[in-house]
Design a protein around this motif. Sequence first.
Motif, PDB file in Angstrom:
ATOM      1  N   GLY A  91      12.070   9.257  -1.812  1.00  0.00           N
ATOM      2  CA  GLY A  91      10.645   9.009  -1.968  1.00  0.00           C
ATOM      3  C   GLY A  91      10.381   7.962  -3.020  1.00  0.00           C
ATOM      4  O   GLY A  91      11.302   7.314  -3.535  1.00  0.00           O
ATOM      5  N   VAL A  92       9.122   7.782  -3.348  1.00  0.00           N
ATOM      6  CA  VAL A  92       8.722   6.820  -4.376  1.00  0.00           C
ATOM      7  C   VAL A  92       8.975   7.440  -5.742  1.00  0.00           C
ATOM      8  O   VAL A  92       8.423   8.500  -6.066  1.00  0.00           O
ATOM      9  N   ARG A  93       9.808   6.793  -6.533  1.00  0.00           N
ATOM     10  CA  ARG A  93      10.066   7.262  -7.887  1.00  0.00           C
ATOM     11  C   ARG A  93       8.940   6.783  -8.806  1.00  0.00           C
ATOM     12  O   ARG A  93       8.718   5.578  -8.947  1.00  0.00           O
ATOM     13  N   VAL A  94       8.269   7.712  -9.421  1.00  0.00           N
ATOM     14  CA  VAL A  94       7.179   7.395 -10.342  1.00  0.00           C
ATOM     15  C   VAL A  94       7.637   7.727 -11.755  1.00  0.00           C
ATOM     16  O   VAL A  94       7.896   8.892 -12.082  1.00  0.00           O
ATOM     17  N   PHE A  95       7.792   6.704 -12.573  1.00  0.00           N
ATOM     18  CA  PHE A  95       8.172   6.937 -13.963  1.00  0.00           C
ATOM     19  C   PHE A  95       6.934   7.352 -14.743  1.00  0.00           C
ATOM     20  O   PHE A  95       5.988   6.586 -14.891  1.00  0.00           O
ATOM     21  N   LEU A  96       6.933   8.584 -15.239  1.00  0.00           N
ATOM     22  CA  LEU A  96       5.788   9.106 -15.975  1.00  0.00           C
ATOM     23  C   LEU A  96       5.838   8.727 -17.449  1.00  0.00           C
ATOM     24  O   LEU A  96       4.805   8.463 -18.067  1.00  0.00           O
ATOM     25  N   CYS A 125      -6.461  -7.061   4.005  1.00  0.00           N
ATOM     26  CA  CYS A 125      -5.994  -7.531   5.313  1.00  0.00           C
ATOM     27  C   CYS A 125      -5.428  -6.428   6.198  1.00  0.00           C
ATOM     28  O   CYS A 125      -5.072  -6.682   7.347  1.00  0.00           O
ATOM     29  N   GLY A 126      -5.353  -5.210   5.669  1.00  0.00           N
ATOM     30  CA  GLY A 126      -4.796  -4.116   6.454  1.00  0.00           C
ATOM     31  C   GLY A 126      -3.280  -4.129   6.527  1.00  0.00           C
ATOM     32  O   GLY A 126      -2.688  -3.400   7.329  1.00  0.00           O
ATOM     33  N   GLY A 127      -2.647  -4.940   5.694  1.00  0.00           N
ATOM     34  CA  GLY A 127      -1.199  -5.099   5.755  1.00  0.00           C
ATOM     35  C   GLY A 127      -0.424  -3.952   5.124  1.00  0.00           C
ATOM     36  O   GLY A 127      -0.985  -2.968   4.627  1.00  0.00           O
ATOM     37  N   ARG A 128       0.891  -4.124   5.135  1.00  0.00           N
ATOM     38  CA  ARG A 128       1.808  -3.103   4.615  1.00  0.00           C
ATOM     39  C   ARG A 128       1.871  -3.173   3.098  1.00  0.00           C
ATOM     40  O   ARG A 128       1.817  -4.257   2.520  1.00  0.00           O
ATOM     41  N   LEU A 129       2.003  -2.005   2.473  1.00  0.00           N
ATOM     42  CA  LEU A 129       2.047  -1.924   1.022  1.00  0.00           C
ATOM     43  C   LEU A 129       3.418  -1.444   0.550  1.00  0.00           C
ATOM     44  O   LEU A 129       4.034  -0.585   1.186  1.00  0.00           O
ATOM     45  N   GLU A 130       3.858  -1.993  -0.550  1.00  0.00           N
ATOM     46  CA  GLU A 130       5.134  -1.596  -1.152  1.00  0.00           C
ATOM     47  C   GLU A 130       4.899  -1.184  -2.597  1.00  0.00           C
ATOM     48  O   GLU A 130       4.230  -1.884  -3.351  1.00  0.00           O
ATOM     49  N   ALA A 131       5.455  -0.028  -2.974  1.00  0.00           N
ATOM     50  CA  ALA A 131       5.293   0.462  -4.336  1.00  0.00           C
ATOM     51  C   ALA A 131       6.184  -0.306  -5.300  1.00  0.00           C
ATOM     52  O   ALA A 131       7.363  -0.552  -5.018  1.00  0.00           O
ATOM     53  N   ARG A 132       5.620  -0.694  -6.422  1.00  0.00           N
ATOM     54  CA  ARG A 132       6.359  -1.384  -7.474  1.00  0.00           C
ATOM     55  C   ARG A 132       5.939  -0.817  -8.832  1.00  0.00           C
ATOM     56  O   ARG A 132       5.101   0.074  -8.906  1.00  0.00           O
ATOM     57  N   ALA A 133       6.517  -1.378  -9.893  1.00  0.00           N
ATOM     58  CA  ALA A 133       6.193  -0.958 -11.264  1.00  0.00           C
ATOM     59  C   ALA A 133       6.318   0.549 -11.410  1.00  0.00           C
ATOM     60  O   ALA A 133       5.442   1.215 -11.975  1.00  0.00           O
ATOM     61  N   ALA A 134       7.435   1.091 -10.890  1.00  0.00           N
ATOM     62  CA  ALA A 134       7.723   2.539 -11.003  1.00  0.00           C
ATOM     63  C   ALA A 134       6.581   3.383 -10.470  1.00  0.00           C
ATOM     64  O   ALA A 134       6.195   4.395 -11.048  1.00  0.00           O
ATOM     65  N   ASP A 140      14.235  -2.352 -14.225  1.00  0.00           N
ATOM     66  CA  ASP A 140      15.006  -1.590 -13.243  1.00  0.00           C
ATOM     67  C   ASP A 140      16.301  -1.026 -13.817  1.00  0.00           C
ATOM     68  O   ASP A 140      16.685   0.107 -13.509  1.00  0.00           O
ATOM     69  N   ALA A 141      16.995  -1.805 -14.640  1.00  0.00           N
ATOM     70  CA  ALA A 141      18.259  -1.339 -15.209  1.00  0.00           C
ATOM     71  C   ALA A 141      18.027  -0.125 -16.113  1.00  0.00           C
ATOM     72  O   ALA A 141      18.771   0.862 -16.063  1.00  0.00           O
ATOM     73  N   TRP A 142      17.001  -0.210 -16.945  1.00  0.00           N
ATOM     74  CA  TRP A 142      16.692   0.913 -17.843  1.00  0.00           C
ATOM     75  C   TRP A 142      16.276   2.146 -17.043  1.00  0.00           C
ATOM     76  O   TRP A 142      16.676   3.275 -17.363  1.00  0.00           O
ATOM     77  N   LEU A 143      15.451   1.954 -16.000  1.00  0.00           N
ATOM     78  CA  LEU A 143      15.006   3.079 -15.171  1.00  0.00           C
ATOM     79  C   LEU A 143      16.186   3.754 -14.478  1.00  0.00           C
ATOM     80  O   LEU A 143      16.249   4.986 -14.392  1.00  0.00           O
ATOM     81  N   GLU A 144      17.129   2.962 -13.984  1.00  0.00           N
ATOM     82  CA  GLU A 144      18.312   3.535 -13.336  1.00  0.00           C
ATOM     83  C   GLU A 144      19.161   4.315 -14.335  1.00  0.00           C
ATOM     84  O   GLU A 144      19.726   5.370 -14.006  1.00  0.00           O
ATOM     85  N   ALA A 155      13.422  11.461 -20.356  1.00  0.00           N
ATOM     86  CA  ALA A 155      12.538  10.749 -19.430  1.00  0.00           C
ATOM     87  C   ALA A 155      12.023  11.726 -18.372  1.00  0.00           C
ATOM     88  O   ALA A 155      12.722  12.667 -17.983  1.00  0.00           O
ATOM     89  N   TRP A 156      10.798  11.466 -17.927  1.00  0.00           N
ATOM     90  CA  TRP A 156      10.156  12.321 -16.931  1.00  0.00           C
ATOM     91  C   TRP A 156       9.693  11.449 -15.766  1.00  0.00           C
ATOM     92  O   TRP A 156       9.083  10.392 -15.960  1.00  0.00           O
ATOM     93  N   PHE A 157      10.009  11.908 -14.564  1.00  0.00           N
ATOM     94  CA  PHE A 157       9.635  11.205 -13.343  1.00  0.00           C
ATOM     95  C   PHE A 157       8.917  12.175 -12.401  1.00  0.00           C
ATOM     96  O   PHE A 157       9.000  13.391 -12.554  1.00  0.00           O
ATOM     97  N   ALA A 158       8.250  11.598 -11.425  1.00  0.00           N
ATOM     98  CA  ALA A 158       7.835  12.341 -10.236  1.00  0.00           C
ATOM     99  C   ALA A 158       8.422  11.605  -9.045  1.00  0.00           C
ATOM    100  O   ALA A 158       8.605  10.386  -9.089  1.00  0.00           O
ATOM    101  N   VAL A 159       8.725  12.328  -7.970  1.00  0.00           N
ATOM    102  CA  VAL A 159       9.115  11.715  -6.709  1.00  0.00           C
ATOM    103  C   VAL A 159       8.117  12.156  -5.656  1.00  0.00           C
ATOM    104  O   VAL A 159       7.956  13.352  -5.401  1.00  0.00           O
ATOM    105  N   VAL A 160       7.417  11.179  -5.086  1.00  0.00           N
ATOM    106  CA  VAL A 160       6.486  11.455  -3.993  1.00  0.00           C
ATOM    107  C   VAL A 160       7.265  11.266  -2.708  1.00  0.00           C
ATOM    108  O   VAL A 160       7.641  10.146  -2.345  1.00  0.00           O
ATOM    109  N   ALA A 161       7.537  12.354  -2.012  1.00  0.00           N
ATOM    110  CA  ALA A 161       8.457  12.365  -0.879  1.00  0.00           C
ATOM    111  C   ALA A 161       8.019  11.416   0.226  1.00  0.00           C
ATOM    112  O   ALA A 161       6.823  11.299   0.533  1.00  0.00           O
ATOM    113  N   ASP A 162       9.009  10.740   0.821  1.00  0.00           N
ATOM    114  CA  ASP A 162       8.733   9.847   1.948  1.00  0.00           C
ATOM    115  C   ASP A 162       8.190  10.618   3.148  1.00  0.00           C
ATOM    116  O   ASP A 162       7.376  10.098   3.913  1.00  0.00           O
TER     117      ASP A 162
END
Length: 310
Positions: free
Chosen positions: A67-72, A139-148, A27-31, A79-86
Motif C-alpha cells: 500500500g501507500v506508505r505514509v510517514f507520520l 484533467c481527470g488523470g491518474r494520481l501518484e502518491a509522493r512525499a511519503a 527515500d534513503a532515510w525512509l527506507e 519512526a511511525w508510519f501508516a500503510v493505506v492498503a492497495d
Amino acid sequence: MSLPDRFAHEVLADDPHDRSAHRRRDDAWLEERWADAATRVLVMAGPRVRPVSGEIAWVSPQEAPAGVRVFLGEQRDRAWFAVVADDPAALIGDDERAWMPLRGVLPLLAGEGSAEAPLVFHAFGIAEWLSATVHCPRCGGRLEARAAGHELVCLDCGRPQFPRTDPAVIMIVTAGEPGTPEERCLLGRQSVWPAGWFSTLAGFCEPGETLEDAVRREVAEETGVRVGEVEYFGNQPWPLPASLMLGFVGRASSEQIDVDRDEIEEARWFTRAQLREQAEAGEVRLPGGVSISRALIEHWYGGPLPGEWR
C-alpha cells in the motif's frame, strides 16, 4: 463543581509527534527507518483500522500489507508510519465489523492511548484524503502518491494535490446573567441522531468569512438565535473527514428559537440545573468526553456531567 486542569480534547494533543516533513522526500532515510525493527506501522483499509484487544494495533513494517506508505513522523526515539492498503476490500474480507472508522476508535485514544492520538489523527486524515482523491480535479488523470503520502501528482498534467483541512466552528451559545441560576446554554440535535442526543452547534466557515461571523451565521441559520459577542475557546483536529474544529463561546442577543428543520430538528435552552437533572435521568445524552463539544458544555456548566453518546 470543579473543572479538570485540562479537558480530554487537550490531553489528546499532549504529546505531538515530530512530523519531520523535511524527510518526506528522503527515500534513503525512509527506507532505513522502514527497515528498523523499532519502527511501528498503523495498517489502514482506507480510513479504517482494526483494533486488537481494545487497543490501536501498531505492527512492524514486515507485517504491513502492500500500500501507500505514509510517514507520520518521529516520536519516542522511533519512526511511525501508516500503510493505506492497495486493496482495502481484500484486507477487510469477511471481517468488516472489526474494522472501525475514526469515530469508533475515539474511546480507545483516551487514557493510556492518548499518547498516540496525534499519530492516529494524522494517519486517518491522510488515509481519508487518499481514499477520496482518486482522480486529478483538473484533467481527470491518474494520481501518484509522493512525499511519503503527503502529495498526489497527476501523471497526465503534472498538477500536484495536497491534503486539505477545512475550518469548522463549534460553539456553545449562552443567555442570561453569567454565573447565575438563570443562565442558559443552547444545545441542538439532528434528526438522524437517537432520541435525547444533544450537542453544541457547529458548521463550516465559508469563503471570505471570519470565524466569528461563521459562528453568528451558523447559529442564526440553524436555530434563528442571534449572537453578539464571540470568544475563542480552543481547537481540536477532527479528521472526519478533514476538519479543524475551532471552539467558541457566543452570547445570545436574542433567544427565540426557530429551527431550520434541515440540519437541526430540535434546539433547547438549558439552565445548569435542567441540564444536570436531565443528564442524570438519561433524558439528555451529551457528546463523548474526548470531543471539544463536551469540553465546551462542561466548561460552561462548571464541572463534569454524566452520560455520553454511545
